[in-house]
Design a protein around this motif. Structure first.
Motif, mmCIF file in Angstrom:
data_model
loop_
_atom_site.group_PDB
_atom_site.id
_atom_site.type_symbol
_atom_site.label_atom_id
_atom_site.label_comp_id
_atom_site.label_asym_id
_atom_site.label_seq_id
_atom_site.Cartn_x
_atom_site.Cartn_y
_atom_site.Cartn_z
ATOM 1 N N ARG A 133 0.827 -1.214 0.000
ATOM 2 C CA ARG A 133 0.000 0.000 0.000
ATOM 3 C C ARG A 133 0.867 1.272 0.000
ATOM 4 N NH1 ARG A 133 -5.210 0.934 3.918
ATOM 5 N NH2 ARG A 133 -5.915 2.833 2.926
ATOM 6 N N LEU A 134 1.944 1.248 0.809
ATOM 7 C CA LEU A 134 2.841 2.407 0.863
ATOM 8 C C LEU A 134 3.562 2.563 -0.478
ATOM 9 C CD1 LEU A 134 4.226 4.697 2.394
ATOM 10 C CD2 LEU A 134 5.853 3.036 3.303
ATOM 11 N N ALA A 135 3.982 1.422 -1.048
ATOM 12 C CA ALA A 135 4.665 1.457 -2.349
ATOM 13 C C ALA A 135 3.741 2.069 -3.407
ATOM 14 C CB ALA A 135 5.087 0.053 -2.755
ATOM 15 N N ARG B 151 2.055 10.948 -14.492
ATOM 16 C CA ARG B 151 1.327 9.812 -15.081
ATOM 17 C C ARG B 151 2.166 9.072 -16.132
ATOM 18 N NH1 ARG B 151 -4.194 11.148 -17.792
ATOM 19 N NH2 ARG B 151 -4.716 11.696 -15.661
ATOM 20 N N ALA B 152 2.814 9.817 -17.027
ATOM 21 C CA ALA B 152 3.591 9.168 -18.100
ATOM 22 C C ALA B 152 4.688 8.279 -17.504
ATOM 23 C CB ALA B 152 4.200 10.225 -19.009
ATOM 24 N N TRP B 153 5.299 8.782 -16.442
ATOM 25 C CA TRP B 153 6.365 8.012 -15.789
ATOM 26 C C TRP B 153 5.784 6.753 -15.163
ATOM 27 C CZ3 TRP B 153 8.432 5.683 -11.581
ATOM 28 C CH2 TRP B 153 9.826 5.571 -11.507
ATOM 29 N N ARG B 154 4.611 6.907 -14.509
ATOM 30 C CA ARG B 154 3.977 5.746 -13.852
ATOM 31 C C ARG B 154 3.610 4.687 -14.874
ATOM 32 N NH1 ARG B 154 0.658 9.594 -11.009
ATOM 33 N NH2 ARG B 154 -1.148 8.864 -12.174
ATOM 34 N N GLU B 155 3.112 5.160 -16.030
ATOM 35 C CA GLU B 155 2.690 4.196 -17.052
ATOM 36 C C GLU B 155 3.880 3.393 -17.583
ATOM 37 O OE1 GLU B 155 0.517 6.569 -19.814
ATOM 38 O OE2 GLU B 155 -1.259 6.629 -18.521
ATOM 39 N N ARG B 156 5.022 4.047 -17.647
ATOM 40 C CA ARG B 156 6.202 3.374 -18.198
ATOM 41 C C ARG B 156 6.906 2.503 -17.155
ATOM 42 N NH1 ARG B 156 9.586 0.743 -18.691
ATOM 43 N NH2 ARG B 156 11.505 0.801 -19.935
ATOM 44 N N TYR B 157 7.129 3.070 -15.954
ATOM 45 C CA TYR B 157 7.960 2.362 -14.968
ATOM 46 C C TYR B 157 7.184 1.863 -13.755
ATOM 47 C CZ TYR B 157 11.765 4.519 -17.609
ATOM 48 O OH TYR B 157 12.608 4.901 -18.606
ATOM 49 N N GLY B 158 5.886 2.191 -13.681
ATOM 50 C CA GLY B 158 5.111 1.947 -12.469
ATOM 51 C C GLY B 158 5.207 0.538 -11.908
ATOM 52 N N GLU B 159 4.946 -0.447 -12.758
ATOM 53 C CA GLU B 159 4.861 -1.819 -12.258
ATOM 54 C C GLU B 159 6.199 -2.307 -11.699
ATOM 55 O OE1 GLU B 159 3.255 -4.538 -15.080
ATOM 56 O OE2 GLU B 159 2.997 -6.114 -13.575
ATOM 57 N N GLU B 160 7.264 -2.097 -12.487
ATOM 58 C CA GLU B 160 8.567 -2.589 -12.037
ATOM 59 C C GLU B 160 9.074 -1.798 -10.831
ATOM 60 O OE1 GLU B 160 9.807 -1.254 -16.162
ATOM 61 O OE2 GLU B 160 11.718 -1.111 -15.162
ATOM 62 N N PHE B 161 8.729 -0.489 -10.802
ATOM 63 C CA PHE B 161 9.176 0.348 -9.691
ATOM 64 C C PHE B 161 8.459 -0.058 -8.398
ATOM 65 C CE2 PHE B 161 9.225 4.518 -7.367
ATOM 66 C CZ PHE B 161 10.596 4.575 -7.192
ATOM 67 N N GLU B 162 7.171 -0.348 -8.515
ATOM 68 C CA GLU B 162 6.401 -0.783 -7.356
ATOM 69 C C GLU B 162 6.950 -2.111 -6.833
ATOM 70 O OE1 GLU B 162 2.269 -0.035 -8.205
ATOM 71 O OE2 GLU B 162 1.690 -0.961 -6.318
ATOM 72 N N ALA B 163 7.311 -3.007 -7.769
ATOM 73 C CA ALA B 163 7.886 -4.302 -7.366
ATOM 74 C C ALA B 163 9.206 -4.085 -6.623
ATOM 75 C CB ALA B 163 8.109 -5.174 -8.600
ATOM 76 N N LEU C 242 10.075 -1.355 -4.922
ATOM 77 C CA LEU C 242 9.779 -0.771 -3.610
ATOM 78 C C LEU C 242 9.317 -1.854 -2.634
ATOM 79 C CD1 LEU C 242 7.927 2.573 -4.478
ATOM 80 C CD2 LEU C 242 10.276 2.274 -3.710
ATOM 81 N N GLN C 243 8.501 -2.766 -3.128
ATOM 82 C CA GLN C 243 7.997 -3.835 -2.261
ATOM 83 C C GLN C 243 9.115 -4.780 -1.825
ATOM 84 O OE1 GLN C 243 4.559 -5.716 -4.015
ATOM 85 N NE2 GLN C 243 3.564 -3.751 -4.342
ATOM 86 N N ALA C 244 10.171 -4.844 -2.641
ATOM 87 C CA ALA C 244 11.297 -5.730 -2.303
ATOM 88 C C ALA C 244 12.245 -5.075 -1.300
ATOM 89 C CB ALA C 244 12.065 -6.097 -3.569
ATOM 90 N N GLU C 245 12.061 -3.757 -1.055
ATOM 91 C CA GLU C 245 12.917 -3.048 -0.103
ATOM 92 C C GLU C 245 12.757 -3.650 1.280
ATOM 93 O OE1 GLU C 245 14.916 0.202 -0.038
ATOM 94 O OE2 GLU C 245 15.342 -0.804 -1.929
ATOM 95 N N ALA D 209 14.066 5.301 2.222
ATOM 96 C CA ALA D 209 13.515 4.999 0.896
ATOM 97 C C ALA D 209 12.353 5.938 0.572
ATOM 98 C CB ALA D 209 13.054 3.546 0.845
ATOM 99 N N VAL D 210 11.511 6.198 1.566
ATOM 100 C CA VAL D 210 10.360 7.092 1.338
ATOM 101 C C VAL D 210 10.852 8.491 0.955
ATOM 102 C CG1 VAL D 210 8.453 8.284 2.495
ATOM 103 C CG2 VAL D 210 8.745 5.828 2.806
ATOM 104 N N LEU D 211 11.821 9.003 1.703
ATOM 105 C CA LEU D 211 12.349 10.343 1.416
ATOM 106 C C LEU D 211 13.024 10.376 0.054
ATOM 107 C CD1 LEU D 211 13.824 11.308 4.902
ATOM 108 C CD2 LEU D 211 11.721 12.156 3.855
ATOM 109 N N ASN D 212 13.760 9.303 -0.247
ATOM 110 C CA ASN D 212 14.450 9.210 -1.527
ATOM 111 C C ASN D 212 13.459 9.233 -2.683
ATOM 112 O OD1 ASN D 212 15.425 6.989 -3.725
ATOM 113 N ND2 ASN D 212 17.071 8.345 -3.107
ATOM 114 N N VAL D 213 12.394 8.438 -2.551
ATOM 115 C CA VAL D 213 11.396 8.366 -3.624
ATOM 116 C C VAL D 213 10.650 9.696 -3.749
ATOM 117 C CG1 VAL D 213 9.244 7.245 -4.335
ATOM 118 C CG2 VAL D 213 11.140 5.866 -3.490
ATOM 119 N N ALA D 214 10.311 10.301 -2.601
ATOM 120 C CA ALA D 214 9.587 11.580 -2.650
ATOM 121 C C ALA D 214 10.431 12.639 -3.363
ATOM 122 C CB ALA D 214 9.233 12.035 -1.239
#
Lengths: 168, 113
Positions: free
Chosen positions: A4-6, A15-27, A29-32, A42-47
């Motif tokens: 949920r946090l990821a 949006r364009a970035w999410r559409e391109r990298y969203g799935e792999e980026f979320e995966a 983040l979840q592996a962190e 990680a949260v500060l880095n991503v923000a």
């Protein structure tokens, strides 16, 4: 990291970035893994990175096509918040002005009333948004951005002109 | 090309001196073969002690892909590996050669003291 946090962090990106990298980026983040300290890092880095993508974005390469995905028309660009907000603010200011003129006529008031203040806030408030739009988009999409800027300036002129012509 | 990053300090390291040019680190990692994001983070940490944050890593990936220096491969479940392109390898070689010259000259001067 919890899914949920990821997912929430991913929403910080354009949006364009999410559409391109969203799935792999979320995966990713979840592996962190790690404790609270690592997670906070990680949260500060991503923000911070998401903020950078919003204000100084890398052109996103469409998956498998090798082309740059971005706004391809004036309409698409005008849907960006920094494009439509100034337009909406100018149109609202014009509507407020028109309503005032219909109700009270063109008599000039000695003291500035609520209408004048609302109009001033709407017109003045859009200046920084216009600046953000110009800085962000004139570099990336000069022709489209110039057309949207023309629309924004036109909408502002429509609202400003009666004030000066009628000496309100 | 710089990005937000966070690093993990080694015990013998006061916190300075980490090499932190994320795009270059990503290219160096991919020079050893295709990798997905998590594998790149671990490889870069083993390479130089710098731990790239996920946002920093993907900021670098997006820019490198846009430059044509890396390219995505078919996804493995939800993870997508990337590989270095010939242009990326040429850029990395040129950059590392320059760094090697700087390193050699700097170390030489230190020896001469």
């Amino acid at each position: 990291m919890k899914p949920r946090l990821a997912h929430l962090l991913l929403q910080l990106y354009p949006r364009a970035w999410r559409e391109r990298y969203g799935e792999e980026f979320e995966a990713l983040l979840q592996a962190e893994r790690g404790g609270m300290r690592n997670e906070l890092g990680a949260v500060l880095n991503v923000a911070g990175a998401a903020l950078k993508e919003r204000f100084s974005p890398a052109p996103v390469v469409a998956r498998g096509l090798g082309t740059v995905a971005g706004p391809t028309s004036v309409l698409a660009l005008a849907r960006m918040p920094s494009a439509f907000l100034p337009l909406a603010m100018s149109l609202t200011a014009s509507a407020v002005l028109a309503g005032h003129l219909l109700l009270f006529g063109i008599a000039r008031e000695a003291d500035e009333g609520a209408t004048a203040h609302i109009w001033q806030i709407l017109m003045g408030g859009q200046i920084p948004i216009l600046a953000v739009f110009a800085i962000k988009w004139l570099r990336r999409e000069p022709k489209l951005a110039a057309k949207v800027l023309l629309l924004q300036v036109g909408a502002a002129l429509i609202s400003v002109t009666p004030v000066f012509l009628l000496n309100l | 090309m710089s990005s937000t990053r966070y690093v993990v300090n080694r015990e013998d390291d006061p916190g300075i001196g980490h090499y932190s040019d994320p795009p270059l680190l990503v290219l160096a990692s991919l020079a050893g073969g295709p990798k997905h994001g998590h594998a790149m983070i671990e490889d870069i940490r083993a390479l130089c002690g710098t731990r790239l944050g996920p946002g920093t890593l993907y900021g670098a990936i997006a820019r490198l892909e846009q430059q044509g220096w890396i390219e995505p491969l078919a996804p493995e479940e939800r993870r997508r590996p990337y590989r270095i392109t010939a242009e990326g390898a040429a850029f990395l070689r040129a950059k590392l050669t320059t760094l090697q010259q700087v390193s050699k000259a700097g170390l030489g001067r230190l020896e001469a003291q």
